[in-house]
Design a protein around this motif. Sequence first.
Motif, PDB file in Angstrom:
ATOM      1  N   GLU A 174      13.935  -4.446  -0.072  1.00 12.99           N
ATOM      2  CA  GLU A 174      15.361  -4.754  -0.012  1.00 12.99           C
ATOM      3  C   GLU A 174      15.736  -5.371   1.338  1.00 12.99           C
ATOM      4  OE1 GLU A 174      17.572  -4.738  -2.259  1.00 12.99           O
ATOM      5  OE2 GLU A 174      16.493  -3.751  -3.879  1.00 12.99           O
ATOM      6  N   GLN A 175      15.125  -4.853   2.403  1.00 18.86           N
ATOM      7  CA  GLN A 175      15.390  -5.412   3.728  1.00 18.86           C
ATOM      8  C   GLN A 175      14.888  -6.850   3.816  1.00 18.86           C
ATOM      9  OE1 GLN A 175      13.482  -3.262   6.876  1.00 18.86           O
ATOM     10  NE2 GLN A 175      14.028  -4.764   8.456  1.00 18.86           N
ATOM     11  N   LEU A 176      13.676  -7.090   3.296  1.00 18.92           N
ATOM     12  CA  LEU A 176      13.123  -8.442   3.337  1.00 18.92           C
ATOM     13  C   LEU A 176      13.953  -9.411   2.504  1.00 18.92           C
ATOM     14  CD1 LEU A 176       9.299  -7.684   3.003  1.00 18.92           C
ATOM     15  CD2 LEU A 176      10.450  -8.614   5.007  1.00 18.92           C
ATOM     16  N   LEU A 177      14.360  -8.982   1.315  1.00 24.21           N
ATOM     17  CA  LEU A 177      15.078  -9.878   0.410  1.00 24.21           C
ATOM     18  C   LEU A 177      16.528 -10.099   0.837  1.00 24.21           C
ATOM     19  CD1 LEU A 177      13.565  -8.558  -2.913  1.00 24.21           C
ATOM     20  CD2 LEU A 177      13.119 -10.758  -1.816  1.00 24.21           C
ATOM     21  N   SER A 178      17.063  -9.219   1.659  1.00 22.11           N
ATOM     22  CA  SER A 178      18.395  -9.484   2.210  1.00 22.11           C
ATOM     23  C   SER A 178      18.363 -10.619   3.217  1.00 22.11           C
ATOM     24  CB  SER A 178      18.938  -8.214   2.871  1.00 22.11           C
ATOM     25  OG  SER A 178      18.151  -7.859   4.009  1.00 22.11           O
ATOM     26  N   VAL A 179      17.196 -10.805   3.865  1.00 27.35           N
ATOM     27  CA  VAL A 179      17.025 -11.897   4.826  1.00 27.35           C
ATOM     28  C   VAL A 179      16.477 -13.141   4.144  1.00 27.35           C
ATOM     29  CG1 VAL A 179      15.880 -12.597   6.963  1.00 27.35           C
ATOM     30  CG2 VAL A 179      16.629 -10.233   6.670  1.00 27.35           C
ATOM     31  N   PHE A 180      15.561 -12.940   3.193  1.00 22.71           N
ATOM     32  CA  PHE A 180      14.932 -14.057   2.478  1.00 22.71           C
ATOM     33  C   PHE A 180      15.215 -13.924   0.966  1.00 22.71           C
ATOM     34  CE2 PHE A 180      12.245 -13.006   6.166  1.00 22.71           C
ATOM     35  CZ  PHE A 180      12.331 -14.201   6.878  1.00 22.71           C
ATOM     36  N   PRO A 181      16.440 -14.173   0.535  1.00 22.11           N
ATOM     37  CA  PRO A 181      16.789 -13.929  -0.872  1.00 22.11           C
ATOM     38  C   PRO A 181      16.096 -14.857  -1.851  1.00 22.11           C
ATOM     39  CG  PRO A 181      18.577 -15.050   0.266  1.00 22.11           C
ATOM     40  CD  PRO A 181      17.581 -14.688   1.311  1.00 22.11           C
ATOM     41  N   THR A 182      15.522 -15.961  -1.385  1.00 20.30           N
ATOM     42  CA  THR A 182      14.851 -16.898  -2.296  1.00 20.30           C
ATOM     43  C   THR A 182      13.335 -16.848  -2.169  1.00 20.30           C
ATOM     44  OG1 THR A 182      15.050 -18.663  -0.638  1.00 20.30           O
ATOM     45  CG2 THR A 182      16.817 -18.471  -2.271  1.00 20.30           C
ATOM     46  N   ALA A 183      12.808 -15.801  -1.532  1.00 22.74           N
ATOM     47  CA  ALA A 183      11.357 -15.668  -1.366  1.00 22.74           C
ATOM     48  C   ALA A 183      10.749 -15.129  -2.659  1.00 22.74           C
ATOM     49  CB  ALA A 183      11.031 -14.758  -0.190  1.00 22.74           C
ATOM     50  N   ALA A 184      10.262 -16.023  -3.519  1.00 21.59           N
ATOM     51  CA  ALA A 184       9.748 -15.626  -4.834  1.00 21.59           C
ATOM     52  C   ALA A 184       8.555 -14.681  -4.716  1.00 21.59           C
ATOM     53  CB  ALA A 184       9.362 -16.866  -5.631  1.00 21.59           C
ATOM     54  N   HIS A 197       0.824  -1.224   0.000  1.00 20.50           N
ATOM     55  CA  HIS A 197       0.000   0.000   0.000  1.00 20.50           C
ATOM     56  C   HIS A 197       0.850   1.263   0.000  1.00 20.50           C
ATOM     57  CE1 HIS A 197      -3.276  -2.747   0.889  1.00 20.50           C
ATOM     58  NE2 HIS A 197      -2.593  -3.213   1.921  1.00 20.50           N
ATOM     59  N   LEU A 198       2.135   1.138  -0.254  1.00 18.38           N
ATOM     60  CA  LEU A 198       3.017   2.290  -0.250  1.00 18.38           C
ATOM     61  C   LEU A 198       3.495   2.596  -1.668  1.00 18.38           C
ATOM     62  CD1 LEU A 198       5.266   1.443   2.846  1.00 18.38           C
ATOM     63  CD2 LEU A 198       3.369   3.081   2.760  1.00 18.38           C
ATOM     64  N   PRO A 199       3.857   3.829  -1.938  1.00 21.39           N
ATOM     65  CA  PRO A 199       4.496   4.139  -3.231  1.00 21.39           C
ATOM     66  C   PRO A 199       5.795   3.347  -3.374  1.00 21.39           C
ATOM     67  CG  PRO A 199       3.794   6.134  -2.097  1.00 21.39           C
ATOM     68  CD  PRO A 199       3.636   5.027  -1.110  1.00 21.39           C
ATOM     69  N   VAL A 200       6.162   3.076  -4.613  1.00 16.68           N
ATOM     70  CA  VAL A 200       7.316   2.213  -4.843  1.00 16.68           C
ATOM     71  C   VAL A 200       8.587   2.794  -4.233  1.00 16.68           C
ATOM     72  CG1 VAL A 200       7.854   3.257  -7.088  1.00 16.68           C
ATOM     73  CG2 VAL A 200       8.545   0.911  -6.618  1.00 16.68           C
ATOM     74  N   ALA A 201       8.700   4.114  -4.190  1.00 13.02           N
ATOM     75  CA  ALA A 201       9.894   4.728  -3.602  1.00 13.02           C
ATOM     76  C   ALA A 201      10.011   4.417  -2.116  1.00 13.02           C
ATOM     77  CB  ALA A 201       9.866   6.236  -3.822  1.00 13.02           C
ATOM     78  N   GLN A 202       8.861   4.373  -1.418  1.00 12.14           N
ATOM     79  CA  GLN A 202       8.871   4.044   0.010  1.00 12.14           C
ATOM     80  C   GLN A 202       8.895   2.530   0.248  1.00 12.14           C
ATOM     81  OE1 GLN A 202       5.652   6.025   2.043  1.00 12.14           O
ATOM     82  NE2 GLN A 202       5.960   7.958   0.916  1.00 12.14           N
ATOM     83  N   ALA A 203       8.336   1.773  -0.690  1.00 13.37           N
ATOM     84  CA  ALA A 203       8.280   0.323  -0.514  1.00 13.37           C
ATOM     85  C   ALA A 203       9.605  -0.353  -0.835  1.00 13.37           C
ATOM     86  CB  ALA A 203       7.178  -0.273  -1.391  1.00 13.37           C
ATOM     87  N   ALA A 204      10.420   0.270  -1.720  1.00 13.08           N
ATOM     88  CA  ALA A 204      11.673  -0.357  -2.140  1.00 13.08           C
ATOM     89  C   ALA A 204      12.604  -0.684  -0.975  1.00 13.08           C
ATOM     90  CB  ALA A 204      12.380   0.545  -3.155  1.00 13.08           C
ATOM     91  N   PRO A 205      12.843   0.228  -0.008  1.00  9.93           N
ATOM     92  CA  PRO A 205      13.720  -0.141   1.123  1.00  9.93           C
ATOM     93  C   PRO A 205      13.171  -1.315   1.937  1.00  9.93           C
ATOM     94  CG  PRO A 205      13.410   2.238   1.018  1.00  9.93           C
ATOM     95  CD  PRO A 205      12.435   1.646   0.062  1.00  9.93           C
ATOM     96  N   ILE A 206      11.854  -1.397   2.051  1.00 10.03           N
ATOM     97  CA  ILE A 206      11.262  -2.517   2.788  1.00 10.03           C
ATOM     98  C   ILE A 206      11.524  -3.821   2.057  1.00 10.03           C
ATOM     99  CG2 ILE A 206       9.099  -3.516   3.609  1.00 10.03           C
ATOM    100  CD1 ILE A 206       8.019  -0.699   3.969  1.00 10.03           C
TER     101      ILE A 206
END
Length: 770
Positions: A46-56, A35-44
Amino acid sequence: MASSSVEPESEENITGVADKYNVETAEILANSALHLPVAQAAPIYEQLLSVFPTAAKFWKQYVEAYMAVNNDDATKQLFSRCLLICLQVPLWRCYIRFIRKVYEKKGTEGQEETRKAFDFMLSHVGSDISSGPIWLEYITFLKSLPALNAQEESQRMIAIRKAYQRAVVTPTHHVEQLWKDYENFENSVSRQLAKGLLSEYQSKYTSARAVYRERKKYCEEIDWNMLAVPPTGSYKEEQQWIAWKRLLTFEKGNPQRIDTASSNKRIIFTYEQCLMYLYHYPDIWYDYATWHAKSGSIDAAIKVFQRALKALPDSEMLRYAFAELEESRGAIAAAKKLYESLLTDSVNTTALAHIQFIRFLRRTEGVEAARKYFLDARKSPNFTYHVYVAYALMAFCQDKDPKLAHNVFEAGLKRFMHEPAYILEYADFLSRLNDDRNIRALFERALSSLPPEESIEVWKRFTQFEQMYGDLDSTLKVEQRRKEALSRTGEEGASALEDSLQDVVSRYSFMDLWPCSSKDLDHLVRQEWLVKNINKKVDKSALSNGPGIVDKGPSGLTSNSTTSATVIYPDTSQMVIYDPRQKPGIGISPSTTATGASSALNALSNPMVATGGGGIMNPFDEMLKAASPAIFAFLANLPAVEGPTPNVDIVLSICLQSDIPTGQMGKSPTTYPTPIPTGAARSASGISGSNKSHPTPSGSSLKQSKDKQSLKRKDIGQDDDETTTVQSQPQPRDFFRIRQMKKARGAASSQTGSASYGSAVSGDLSGSTG
């Protein structure tokens, strides 16, 4: 869970790791990013994918966020990061949707790029069990391509035919639909040509459909929405690990009997999918790399190990396995680099890493290289006594240099005289040299510096050495010195200095050979425990049970040195092990059983407790006192049992024939059951655990017992005749009961030496004494 002894910093680290891989928190963050603009959602993201890099599913959300704002460059960059590590159909369909949108207005060039993207996608996820929609979409795309001339039309038909033929031999959810579409396609092109082509692929399609049905069973056990977290040992994680192992084993068996290259490609795809969910499991990485190596693909195995170390950088065992692979193929420099990566941080370097590197250097560069490293690394903070022992034994066993090994042990003794384990290893080495003089000197030096509470094992080994190699006088002296030294560590005091038969047993035993029977050994162990607790206030139940947790005591016998007086142990002093071959024991004499309720009570009381317990009533007897007369009548009629449990069908027949009053609720019967015959009480005593063998009653005695219990009685609230008994009343048409009675009659008639119950429905009992 961290124990109470963990430092606060360690607890914070553990908590941080647990919070880092918190699945619920990750799901909440992903939902909030939607529900956030892509500019605000991108850091979230990136944080998630740094922990779960294989979460498709997180990658798919991230990509779709950029697709929604038509940021093609960012979308392409994200796809380049995630596609090859996330082999999941929904993510790849999102990729092909993006490609078609980008190239849809670029004419022939765009169509060719789209076709290449389809081929790229099918080469990676085309063997997925859920890839049916991708094949259908690809075929639909091929059919939509324009054909300006006959040659292009022919090429288009060939491409569609090849796509169908690849699709119908792939075990997917849509394999049957694809086959029907293929039949329609071939028949629409040429019925004459279709007959031959369809007959050629009919068997391949049938095999694919059969394999699909089997594969589906394994895939249904897998949670495709699971996030990759480090293993915690939970039931769900273990079940997922098992499910993936089963699927991998199934694919490795090549159930479709396809060519080796296609089978290997399918196995690789399954491993890659498995690692999306079991990303933090080192055994999966190792299995994957080992499978590649055994298949002859050493380069692929090396790449898998490299990925594994990136995923699990702290896994020491994966690093050893990788170095082993490099060394086995002759890449010594690469293997050495892996070992050195374990030694870069001198603070966190383990003693095992030093040992393994010394062994590696000796294997690959020779004795001098290993010796030089050992001398240079001795100042390392984690250079424990284990490294000294390992290097000394290497010099002794592999280099055949006992003098160097002796010097290494002596050098280590200056640093590790306080380590009992090092003393024992040194003593073992001297024993191999048959150097008894230096062994005694080593024990004397060690025992003079070790505190008494840490010298137990050293004293024990010293005593064993004297028993094996010394004379009687030296053996007795060492044993006495050990008693004097260890008596100050416990509460036994002067009692520990006394000689006992246990010393003789320890002195004259060898390996698992003892100078006494197991019964005598148990008796001595119990006495040793009693001596230790002779001045303590011990609960009676603990005394009756003796030691509950056993270990090796100073005497060498199995003893209990940690038994707590506050722990209540079960009373095993009267326990009798059931053995159908044992001789008849001593039970309750029939003359001791009274009649009526007291007869049933005595018959069911535990004879072992009643005779050995000094007349003390156990809780079971107390419960019997409060039981109703009907319960007494039922229990007293149970037959004698020569095993741990009675025959269920026979018990049911007794229940149906027992003379149990049927008084109404809230009213008490005016009369009680008649006195229980002696024979019945004798039978009931067999339930209580008595070892006495009771003779099987004959048919006449059983009927007489039944008749005595069938005397006249009157129940309040019923107008039946006084002479009417339960046995004389007509049996209801209960088919379950009739079946049980027939089963009981058949089972009992086939057994010898036990009562055979005849017509349970009619109430007749026949005796069979065999």
